[in-house]
Design an enzyme around this catalytic site. Structure first.
Site, PDB file in Angstrom:
ATOM      1  N   ASP A  97       0.562  -1.174  -0.035  1.00 29.20           N
ATOM      2  CA  ASP A  97       0.077  -0.015  -0.034  1.00 29.20           C
ATOM      3  C   ASP A  97       0.706   1.267   0.028  1.00 29.20           C
ATOM      4  OD1 ASP A  97      -2.552   1.377   0.144  1.00 29.20           O
ATOM      5  OD2 ASP A  97      -2.068   1.878   2.195  1.00 29.20           O
ATOM      6  N   ASN A 103       3.245  13.177   6.181  1.00 30.90           N
ATOM      7  CA  ASN A 103       2.476  12.802   7.463  1.00 30.90           C
ATOM      8  C   ASN A 103       3.567  13.042   8.510  1.00 30.90           C
ATOM      9  OD1 ASN A 103      -0.178  12.699   6.299  1.00 30.90           O
ATOM     10  ND2 ASN A 103       0.619  10.605   5.713  1.00 30.90           N
TER      11      ASN A 103
HETATM   12  P1  NAD Z   1      10.422   7.064   2.462  1.00 27.81           P
HETATM   13  O1  NAD Z   1      11.452   7.216   4.009  1.00 27.81           O
HETATM   14  O2  NAD Z   1      10.775   5.905   1.906  1.00 27.81           O
HETATM   15  O3  NAD Z   1      10.794   8.399   1.341  1.00 27.81           O
HETATM   16  C1  NAD Z   1      11.353   9.582   1.739  1.00 27.81           C
HETATM   17  C2  NAD Z   1      12.083  10.075   0.929  1.00 27.81           C
HETATM   18  O4  NAD Z   1      12.256  11.612   0.890  1.00 27.81           O
HETATM   19  C3  NAD Z   1      13.334   9.512   0.637  1.00 27.81           C
HETATM   20  O5  NAD Z   1      13.596   9.141  -0.817  1.00 27.81           O
HETATM   21  C4  NAD Z   1      14.348  10.837   0.934  1.00 27.81           C
HETATM   22  O6  NAD Z   1      15.854  10.524   0.078  1.00 27.81           O
HETATM   23  C5  NAD Z   1      13.455  11.989   0.343  1.00 27.81           C
HETATM   24  N1  NAD Z   1      14.032  13.056   1.196  1.00 27.81           N
HETATM   25  C6  NAD Z   1      14.595  13.325   2.374  1.00 27.81           C
HETATM   26  N2  NAD Z   1      14.738  14.587   2.441  1.00 27.81           N
HETATM   27  C7  NAD Z   1      14.438  15.429   1.323  1.00 27.81           C
HETATM   28  C8  NAD Z   1      14.334  16.532   0.737  1.00 27.81           C
HETATM   29  N3  NAD Z   1      14.927  17.632   1.522  1.00 27.81           N
HETATM   30  N4  NAD Z   1      14.110  17.012  -0.607  1.00 27.81           N
HETATM   31  C9  NAD Z   1      13.799  15.806  -1.243  1.00 27.81           C
HETATM   32  N5  NAD Z   1      13.666  14.417  -0.955  1.00 27.81           N
HETATM   33  C10 NAD Z   1      13.880  14.237   0.226  1.00 27.81           C
HETATM   34  O7  NAD Z   1       9.289   7.518   3.236  1.00 27.81           O
HETATM   35  P2  NAD Z   1       7.767   7.341   2.113  1.00 27.81           P
HETATM   36  O8  NAD Z   1       6.923   5.924   2.543  1.00 27.81           O
HETATM   37  O9  NAD Z   1       8.106   7.420   0.808  1.00 27.81           O
HETATM   38  O10 NAD Z   1       6.903   8.541   2.762  1.00 27.81           O
HETATM   39  C11 NAD Z   1       7.093   9.604   2.566  1.00 27.81           C
HETATM   40  C12 NAD Z   1       6.224  10.601   2.959  1.00 27.81           C
HETATM   41  O11 NAD Z   1       4.894  10.535   2.301  1.00 27.81           O
HETATM   42  C13 NAD Z   1       5.767  10.423   4.580  1.00 27.81           C
HETATM   43  O12 NAD Z   1       5.944  11.661   5.202  1.00 27.81           O
HETATM   44  C14 NAD Z   1       4.510   9.660   4.512  1.00 27.81           C
HETATM   45  O13 NAD Z   1       3.753  10.024   5.667  1.00 27.81           O
HETATM   46  C15 NAD Z   1       3.864  10.343   3.481  1.00 27.81           C
HETATM   47  N6  NAD Z   1       2.731   9.373   2.632  1.00 27.81           N
HETATM   48  C16 NAD Z   1       1.648  10.022   2.612  1.00 27.81           C
HETATM   49  C17 NAD Z   1       0.654   9.147   1.821  1.00 27.81           C
HETATM   50  C18 NAD Z   1      -0.746   9.891   1.505  1.00 27.81           C
HETATM   51  O14 NAD Z   1      -0.773  11.094   1.911  1.00 27.81           O
HETATM   52  N7  NAD Z   1      -1.836   9.083   1.239  1.00 27.81           N
HETATM   53  C19 NAD Z   1       0.835   7.921   1.597  1.00 27.81           C
HETATM   54  C20 NAD Z   1       2.031   7.502   1.944  1.00 27.81           C
HETATM   55  C21 NAD Z   1       3.223   8.331   2.461  1.00 27.81           C
END
Ligand code: NAD
Length: 570
Positions: free
Chosen positions: A278, A427
């Protein structure tokens, strides 16, 4: 229902009336959360099942019980206490729990899932009361099938499995990660009516590298450092095999694995068992749904967007893949789609030839030809340069970094497009890349905004702008319902695209006029039904499920509703 010895569901072929043939009596009946009706047991069932004297005299209705629960819920002083209270209710009476959740969705979803579930996971060993689901540890090597069979579960369940390594944004929670599969499955049932008897949370408790947990005398999990490498892979493989043999036809959802294992597990098993991730695929379908609705509102084409994704983790990778698919579906070539989507990670633009790119990131990398005539101010190439040179029309934030969508960047987008689409999805709320109010202010009210966390409507220039929430709860429950309804043998990328389209179609033009590109959470069941029908139809169209007559009704009939049905002694 197979797997259960306590009851069986019967439907009268002539009248369609449902009853349960129940084998347990007395206090055993009251202790089974799938069967317990509490003070709502009617008098004749109290007589027939030996409950007389075990309950106070008054026979309540389900609605009376919901009122009592609401009163008790409101008396809890903190969100954490409300979470504990609701989990207790789920363990006592699932019908009442789900009726309450459905009646008060906006109040309860943030308690049973994010944000409150994060606290529950963190403090799991402190608030622990009663085990739910299955815990598999390295001690179970060689006997995982027997471990899975120990928990009575309905036929063809939806299974959510985590190895607890990357729980939400709070990292390795060891056995506490179990709060996520439990919470997520509650959303499957609340959101799409997956029968709670057909849900199974699994924790692959392979240890934890969280020093606080390892040192905590009350820690309930497997107190070892994380299993890694081949041994880890073997444990996952044995678990998947066991799921296939104990629960044939089930759907497996991978949840909150770290990026080191999530892509590998998904790719290794997606053709072996109906399964999806998911974080990767559900999130991407939400973004595509939002873009489809927003481009309809803006009068633009999906294939013409220039999309900038900030964050190259699970969410970013999935979004990149599915947005490209949606563009191709809208008439772009795959090369055009590839050039139109730019991804940044913490080291700037992911571009071909960047020396630090992993194999996964190389697939996201934009061609050097695309950027060869860019005017670049910063090294490495940052968001400002990317938005300016690419003339971005869509900005998606999945970086977890608050405030990275600055005024300079966002106001510039409004010069390239009448309707910039801005999605700060990180989030919790405090991590959002921009607030909706700022996005509207800096684009003179032109932006179409959707967020990951819930935000209140924003008053802009005398108008109320509703901020849609890209809550994955609009996709994964419907995906589960659709897959189960037709017994899909696999979960394909196009099934997610079908889900996204169906969801976008539930957004009416009146909603779009207020800026809202997602439905509100209160209509999640209606949206899930549409998503499930589209998913099931796509599965049939792709040949991963057998054709069925009257598919719409088959899907609707699969939906469970929290109502008390009559019991007869078996
Ligand atoms: P993750 O840790 O797998 O990925 C985070 C990414 O952000 C990494 O690639 C990192 O290199 C990058 N990053 C960090 N600092 C950065 C910067 N300054 N500029 C650009 N990139 C940067 O996390 P994820 O599972 O991919 O989730 C990321 C975010 O998305 C979380 O905050 C999560 O809550 C949110 N999210 C929201 C939804 C939704 O709204 N439906 C669903 C999934 C995830």
């Amino acid at each position: 229902m197979a797997g259960f010895t306590d009851f069986e569901r019967h439907i009268d072929p002539d009248t369609g009336e449902v009853h349960l043939a129940v084998r347990v009596r007395g206090s055993e009946l009251l202790k089974n959360p799938l069967l317990n009706k509490g003070v709502a047991f009617p008098r004749e069932e109290r007589e027939a099942f030996g409950l007389t004297g075990l309950l106070p005299d008054h026979v309540a209705t389900l609605d009376d019980q919901v009122m009592r629960v609401h009163d008790q819920f409101l008396r809890k002083g903190t969100e954490m206490e409300r979470n504990i209270y609701l989990n207790g209710l789920m363990d006592r009476n699932e019908t009442l729990f789900y009726r309450f959740v459905l009646t008060h969705l906006e109040e309860t979803v943030p308690i049973i899932y994010t944000p409150t579930v994060a606290y529950a996971c963190r403090h799991w060993s402190r608030i622990f009361r009663r085990a739910r689901g299955i815990y598999v540890t390295p001690r179970d090597r060689g006997r995982i099938a027997a471990v899975l069979a120990a928990r009575p579960t309905g036929e063809r369940p939806v299974i959510v499995v985590t190895d607890n390594e990357r729980i939400l944004g709070i990292g390795d929670q060891g056995a506490g990660g179990m709060g996520i599969p439990i919470g997520k499955l509650a959303l499957y049932t609340a959101g799409a009516g997956i029968d709670p008897a057909r849900t199974l949370p699994i924790s692959l408790d392979v240890g934890t590298n969280n020093p606080e947990l390892l040192a905590d005398p009350l820690y309930v999990g497997y107190r070892e450092h994380r299993l890694r490498g081949e041994e880890y892979d073997e444990l996952v493989a044995e678990t998947v095999d066991a799921v296939r043999s104990v629960f044939p036809g089930s759907l497996l959802q991978w949840e909150d694995f770290s990026n080191r294992t999530s892509f590998h597990n998904l790719e290794t098993y997606r053709d072996v068992i109906p399964s999806f991730n998911d974080d990767i695929q559900g999130t991407a379908a939400m973004v595509v749904a939002g873009l489809l609705a927003a481009t309809r509102h803006a009068g633009t084409k999906m294939r013409d967007q220039r999309v900038v994704i900030v964050g190259a983790g699970s969410a970013g990778v999935g979004i990149r893949h599915q947005v490209a698919m949606a563009m191709v579906d809208d008439g772009a070539t795959s090369a055009e789609a590839h050039d139109r989507i730019l991804v940044l990670d913490s080291r700037g633009l992911v571009v071909e030839g960047r020396p630090d790119l992993t194999a996964a990131k190389r697939q996201l990398a934009v061609r050097t030809e695309v950027i060869h005539d860019w005017q670049i101010e910063d090294h490495p190439i940052g968001l400002n340069d990317v938005v300016r040179n690419a003339r971005a029309t869509v900005l998606v934030g999945v970086s977890g970094v608050p405030g990275v969508f600055s005024e300079k960047i966002v106001s510039r987008m409004a010069r390239y497009t009448d309707r910039p689409i801005i999605m700060p999805l990180s989030n919790p709320t405090s991590h959002a890349e921009i607030t909706p109010a700022a996005a509207l202010r800096w684009t003179d009210g032109q932006a179409v905004v959707a967020t990951g966390s819930p935000f209140a409507p924003v008053d802009y220039d005398g108008e109320t702008r509703v901020i849609g929430q890209a809550n994955n709860m609009f996709v994964f429950p419907g995906m589960g319902l659709g897959v189960l309804a037709v017994g899909a043998a696999r979960v394909t990328d196009r099934m997610f695209l079908a889900a996204a389209r169906a969801l976008a179609d539930t957004v009416t033009s009146d909603m779009l006029k207020t800026g809202q590109i997602y439905p509100s959470i209160t209509s999640v069941r209606d949206a899930s039904l549409e998503v499930a029908r589209a998913v099931a139809a796509q599965a049939v169209a792709e040949g991963v499920a057998e054709p069925v007559d009257d598919l719409d009704n088959v899907v609707a009939a699969e939906m469970w509703s929290p109502e008390y049905v009559p019991y007869r002694p078996a």
